[in-house]
Design a protein around this motif. Structure first.
Motif, mmCIF file in Angstrom:
data_model
loop_
_atom_site.group_PDB
_atom_site.id
_atom_site.type_symbol
_atom_site.label_atom_id
_atom_site.label_comp_id
_atom_site.label_asym_id
_atom_site.label_seq_id
_atom_site.Cartn_x
_atom_site.Cartn_y
_atom_site.Cartn_z
ATOM 1 N N VAL A 179 0.863 -1.183 0.000
ATOM 2 C CA VAL A 179 0.000 0.000 0.000
ATOM 3 C C VAL A 179 0.897 1.230 0.000
ATOM 4 C CG1 VAL A 179 -1.828 1.238 1.189
ATOM 5 C CG2 VAL A 179 -1.775 -1.268 1.273
ATOM 6 N N LEU A 180 0.771 2.038 -1.055
ATOM 7 C CA LEU A 180 1.642 3.186 -1.270
ATOM 8 C C LEU A 180 0.832 4.471 -1.344
ATOM 9 C CD1 LEU A 180 3.287 0.681 -2.312
ATOM 10 C CD2 LEU A 180 4.130 2.132 -4.149
ATOM 11 N N SER A 181 1.534 5.590 -1.269
ATOM 12 C CA SER A 181 0.911 6.894 -1.538
ATOM 13 C C SER A 181 1.991 7.848 -2.030
ATOM 14 C CB SER A 181 0.237 7.464 -0.286
ATOM 15 O OG SER A 181 1.187 7.767 0.707
ATOM 16 N N PHE B 103 -1.568 -1.071 -4.235
ATOM 17 C CA PHE B 103 -2.624 -0.069 -4.144
ATOM 18 C C PHE B 103 -1.960 1.285 -3.908
ATOM 19 C CE2 PHE B 103 -5.110 -3.854 -2.831
ATOM 20 C CZ PHE B 103 -6.167 -3.724 -3.722
ATOM 21 N N LEU B 104 -2.225 2.214 -4.800
ATOM 22 C CA LEU B 104 -1.696 3.567 -4.668
ATOM 23 C C LEU B 104 -2.824 4.480 -4.209
ATOM 24 C CD1 LEU B 104 0.344 5.826 -4.996
ATOM 25 C CD2 LEU B 104 0.081 5.673 -7.474
ATOM 26 N N ASP C 31 -3.309 -0.488 -8.746
ATOM 27 C CA ASP C 31 -4.659 0.063 -8.714
ATOM 28 C C ASP C 31 -4.654 1.379 -7.945
ATOM 29 O OD1 ASP C 31 -5.436 -2.212 -10.010
ATOM 30 O OD2 ASP C 31 -6.385 -3.150 -8.278
ATOM 31 N N ILE C 32 -5.451 2.315 -8.424
ATOM 32 C CA ILE C 32 -5.577 3.611 -7.753
ATOM 33 C C ILE C 32 -6.741 3.568 -6.780
ATOM 34 C CG2 ILE C 32 -5.957 6.092 -8.046
ATOM 35 C CD1 ILE C 32 -3.306 5.156 -9.174
ATOM 36 N N VAL C 33 -6.504 4.019 -5.559
ATOM 37 C CA VAL C 33 -7.566 4.154 -4.562
ATOM 38 C C VAL C 33 -7.750 5.643 -4.290
ATOM 39 C CG1 VAL C 33 -8.314 3.652 -2.218
ATOM 40 C CG2 VAL C 33 -7.006 1.941 -3.495
ATOM 41 N N LEU C 34 -8.878 6.157 -4.732
ATOM 42 C CA LEU C 34 -9.186 7.577 -4.528
ATOM 43 C C LEU C 34 -9.959 7.695 -3.219
ATOM 44 C CD1 LEU C 34 -8.688 10.236 -5.974
ATOM 45 C CD2 LEU C 34 -10.892 9.971 -7.104
ATOM 46 N N GLU D 3 -12.861 3.918 -5.365
ATOM 47 C CA GLU D 3 -13.133 5.135 -4.609
ATOM 48 C C GLU D 3 -13.642 4.792 -3.219
ATOM 49 O OE1 GLU D 3 -17.213 6.892 -5.977
ATOM 50 O OE2 GLU D 3 -16.200 6.092 -7.769
ATOM 51 N N ILE D 4 -13.228 5.591 -2.258
ATOM 52 C CA ILE D 4 -13.679 5.425 -0.876
ATOM 53 C C ILE D 4 -14.300 6.736 -0.425
ATOM 54 C CG2 ILE D 4 -12.988 4.945 1.505
ATOM 55 C CD1 ILE D 4 -10.723 3.274 0.445
#
Length: 285
Positions: free
Chosen positions: A26-28, A158-159, A188-191, A224-225
């Protein structure tokens, strides 16, 4: 006695040759986007499915996954590397069925850790990892060359970002670094913290087209969250929101992502968990 230990270690390594354990990072691109909250809630949701989870909090200088799960850090890998405790004493049990290993490092400790990581420590890590379904790694914000092995050997990345211009730019910069590095796993992008559907579509459009045009790759999934004021309550009470309010929109969004994780495959079926773990910690090139 040495031969007995070596036999046990060799047996354990062989056992992991066919292991189906998945590695999720899990990255950012920057801090403050809810990366650790995401990692903890995904771990908690998967654990609720009776999956065995090891959460490796490698966010040097900012390790806080144990706090979010209501566990007080007694010993960290930093204590272990200083010879104060055994490796097993660094493994924290939580009331959610999640095991946690926290580095407890500052930024200068990573090189010491990687230089000191040997087959003996690796075998101890394997013992802890025995029978786990998912190794979830909470990686520090931004790109770090020291963590290239983490990026390259994850089955899924997950970015996490938020619909705010600087955060999106930082997410793209990290994507660019991972692409140039040659990361093959699905990203995968997690907004996170979404308040408006329109802003989701804007980010999808801009980020998706930019990545396609300049990096020649596709973003496999956009998740999206929803923004949820209960996140603050969750953090304060040190209870994952998927447990605190299971019917919240946030929890439903996390469930959707957790369900998708159940279907991920390894980046290479012939590339065993133990081999990837060795590469992550720099034992094998």
């Amino acid at each position: 006695m040495k031969n007995l230990y070596e036999d046990q270690a060799n047996g354990l390594r062989k056992e992991f040759v066919n292991s189906d354990t998945k590695i999720i990072s899990v990255l950012s691109g920057k801090g403050g986007v809810g990366k650790s909250i995401f990692a903890v809630n995904i771990a908690a949701k998967l654990a609720s499915y009776n999956k065995k989870i090891l959460l490796f909090d490698s966010d040097a200088g900012f390790a806080n996954a144990s706090i979010l799960l209501g566990s007080n850090v007694k010993y960290t890998l930093s204590d272990y590397m200083k010879g104060k405790v055994s490796f097993l004493e660094c493994v924290q049990e939580t009331s959610y069925g999640i095991k946690i290993i926290s580095t407890g490092f500052d930024f200068n400790d990573w090189k010491i850790f990687q230089n000191s990581f040997n087959n003996g420590i690796f075998d101890e890590f394997l013992i802890v990892s025995k029978e786990i379904d998912y190794l979830i790694i909470d990686v520090g914000a931004g790109y770090s060359e020291k963590l290239n092995n983490f990026y390259l050997n994850s089955d899924k990345i997950f970015l996490v970002t938020i619909p705010e211009p600087t955060a999106v730019v930082n997410a793209y910069s990290l994507l660019k670094a991972l692409s140039f590095l040659g990361v093959k796993s699905e990203i995968d992008i997690v907004l996170n913290m979404v308040k408006d559907k329109e802003e989701v579509e804007n980010v999808k459009s801009v980020l998706g087209e930019t990545v396609k045009r300049f990096l020649n790759r596709n973003i496999e999934e956009f998740y999206e969250i929803s923004y949820d004021s209960n996140v603050h309550i969750s953090v304060k009470s040190q209870v994952p929101l998927v447990y605190l309010k299971e019917t919240s929109k946030f929890s439903k969004d996390i469930k959707k992502i957790a369900d998708s994780i159940l279907n991920i495959k390894t980046i290479n079926e012939n590339f065993s968990f133990s081999k990837r773990l060795k590469k992550i910690f720099g034992i094998e090139n």
